[in-house]
Design an enzyme around this catalytic site. Structure first.
Site, PDB file in Angstrom:
ATOM      1  N   TYR A 124       0.799  -1.224   0.000  1.00 28.37           N
ATOM      2  CA  TYR A 124       0.000   0.000   0.000  1.00 28.37           C
ATOM      3  C   TYR A 124       0.835   1.280   0.000  1.00 28.37           C
ATOM      4  CZ  TYR A 124      -4.402  -2.450   0.890  1.00 28.37           C
ATOM      5  OH  TYR A 124      -5.517  -3.241   0.799  1.00 28.37           O
ATOM      6  N   LYS A 191       2.624 -14.166   5.856  1.00 30.13           N
ATOM      7  CA  LYS A 191       2.625 -15.225   4.841  1.00 30.13           C
ATOM      8  C   LYS A 191       4.094 -15.546   4.547  1.00 30.13           C
ATOM      9  CE  LYS A 191       0.379 -17.748   1.768  1.00 30.13           C
ATOM     10  NZ  LYS A 191      -0.646 -18.767   2.062  1.00 30.13           N
ATOM     11  N   ASP A 224      -3.981 -16.755   5.632  1.00 31.00           N
ATOM     12  CA  ASP A 224      -5.176 -17.446   5.114  1.00 31.00           C
ATOM     13  C   ASP A 224      -5.797 -18.318   6.199  1.00 31.00           C
ATOM     14  OD1 ASP A 224      -2.728 -18.674   4.822  1.00 31.00           O
ATOM     15  OD2 ASP A 224      -3.192 -19.684   2.940  1.00 31.00           O
ATOM     16  N   ASP A 248      -5.653  -4.535   6.425  1.00 28.31           N
ATOM     17  CA  ASP A 248      -6.811  -3.901   5.810  1.00 28.31           C
ATOM     18  C   ASP A 248      -7.922  -4.939   5.620  1.00 28.31           C
ATOM     19  OD1 ASP A 248      -8.375  -2.022   4.579  1.00 28.31           O
ATOM     20  OD2 ASP A 248      -7.378  -2.164   2.636  1.00 28.31           O
TER      21      ASP A 248
END
Ligand code: NAD
Length: 361
Positions: A124, A191, A224, A248
């Site tokens: 971002y 991740k 996830d 987010d």
């Protein structure tokens, strides 16, 4: 002691929910001198400048702001107000609690989580290269050479970066928040099995910082898997700390779990202690001036603000009063009624009156 706080009424339904929240906060008995300033569209209309220096100076001086939602006017060339404030005050920490309250329809019960999202770095940061530009060709060539890989010529590129400094300060923020608010556990979300360097760095720093807080439990989750667990057993989690993009997405997932954006507060907090509190929802302009929308999310932001300025007991009382009104389900706005057309729904002002009656009763 009197606290000086910058009050930004916002636009659309902003001024109505800000007024309701101001009254509820004052009813706790905490003494506050409000320094009222416009930012965004109202400031543009009044002064020809969406970010008047006097408003920014007020936030800088008072270090605490309570902000109503602001409409981002398309086509005016106006930057997003939130992005501008974030840049101006290096508001690197986005705090998003998600809690179920009785009386708010939510898909799962028993949620009491706090999301701490890094606000500046990651995908971002806005480092992107568009198709057909010479910059894209240069960046692709460098990446192909350095990473010994091929990138398709019809691909646009966005860069993700995660720094030691950025990770350190957000993870420290999460632990400090946990300690100050009686929270028991911090979970770092990443991740790193796929992004071994960027997310790997975030996880390594999180583990290092965790050593400095032996009183707070620490664990990590792959993003996830975290999403699935949040839906299936959210009660296992307490404070989550995440890089920008995951933060987010997961914070909206949690908002959905507790009943939607209409009841979700947030805060953006910066390096030199500047903190701006707000509702997550926008200015809902089609209801402006109708005394209709729910001020609960901004009131809960007010609860966070009271705790932030050291008025924890008043914050707790305000939260109990809001929760009481919502659980009773009588003096609530249309969105909290089982039937949105329920004629017994009250307005923004009357919801605040009910909260204030509970505070004083
Ligand atoms: P929105 O959140 O303003 O409204 C979407 C819908 O949600 C509304 O029509 C209404 O049905 C419902 N809603 C929102 N808040 C509610 C409340 N307090 N009580 C009851 N119902 C409520 O989203 P939008 O329409 O996409 O955005 C409107 C403007 O707000 C846009 O210009 C957007 O950029 C801006 N915005 C500002 C902020 C901010 O200042 N923090 C955040 C999000 C959007």
């Amino acid at each position: 002691m009197t606290h000086r706080i910058t009050l930004i009424p916002g636009d659309g339904t902003g001024p109505e929910i800000v007024e309701a929240t101001r009254r509820a906060i004052e009813a706790t008995g905490v003494r506050i001198e409000w320094d009222v300033h416009d930012i965004g569209v109202p400031a543009l209309q009044k002064y020809g400048d969406p970010f008047p220096k006097s408003a920014l100076d007020s936030v800088r001086r008072n270090k605490v702001g309570l902000k109503g939602p602001l409409t981002t006017e398309l086509g005016t060339g106006m930057r997003s107000v939130n992005v501008a404030l974030r840049k101006e005050f290096d508001l690197y920490a986005n705090l998003r609690p998600g809690k179920t309250y009785r009386g708010v329809r939510a898909p799962v019960g028993n949620v009491d989580l706090v999301i701490v999202r890094e606000n500046i770095e990651d995908l971002y940061a806005g480092i992107e290269f568009d198709l057909g530009t010479p910059e894209l060709a240069r960046v692709r060539a460098v990446i192909e050479e350095a990473a010994h890989t091929k990138i398709r010529e019809d691909a646009a590129i966005a860069i993700k970066y995660i720094s030691v400094m950025g990770s350190r300060r957000i993870v420290k923020f999460a632990f400090e928040y946990a300690r100050a608010n009686g929270r028991k556990k911090v979970t770092a979300v990443h991740k790193s099995n796929i992004m071994k360097f960027a997310d790997g760095l975030f996880l390594r720093i999180a583990r290092e910082i965790a050593q400095e807080y032996p009183d707070i439990a620490f664990e990590d989750r792959i993003v996830d898997n975290m999403c699935m667990q949040l839906v299936q057993k959210p009660e296992l989690y307490d404070v989550l700390v995440l890089p920008n993009l995951y933060g987010d997405i997961v914070s909206d997932l949690v908002a959905g779990l507790v009943g939607g954006l209409g009841v979700a507060p947030g805060a953006n907090i910066g390096e030199d202690g500047v903190a701006v509190f707000e509702a997550i929802h926008g200015s809902a302009p089609r209801y402006a001036g109708q005394n209709k929308v729910n001020p609960m999310a901004l009131m809960l932001a007010g609860v966070l603000m009271l705790r932030h300025i050291g008025e924890r007991e008043a914050g707790d009382r305000l939260e109990r009063a809001i929760a009481g009104v919502v659980a009773e389900g009588r003096d609530v706005t249309y969105d909290l009624k089982a039937d949105r057309d329920d004629p017994t729904a009250v307005g923004t002002k009357e919801f605040a009156d009910a909260v204030i009656r509970r505070l004083k009763g």
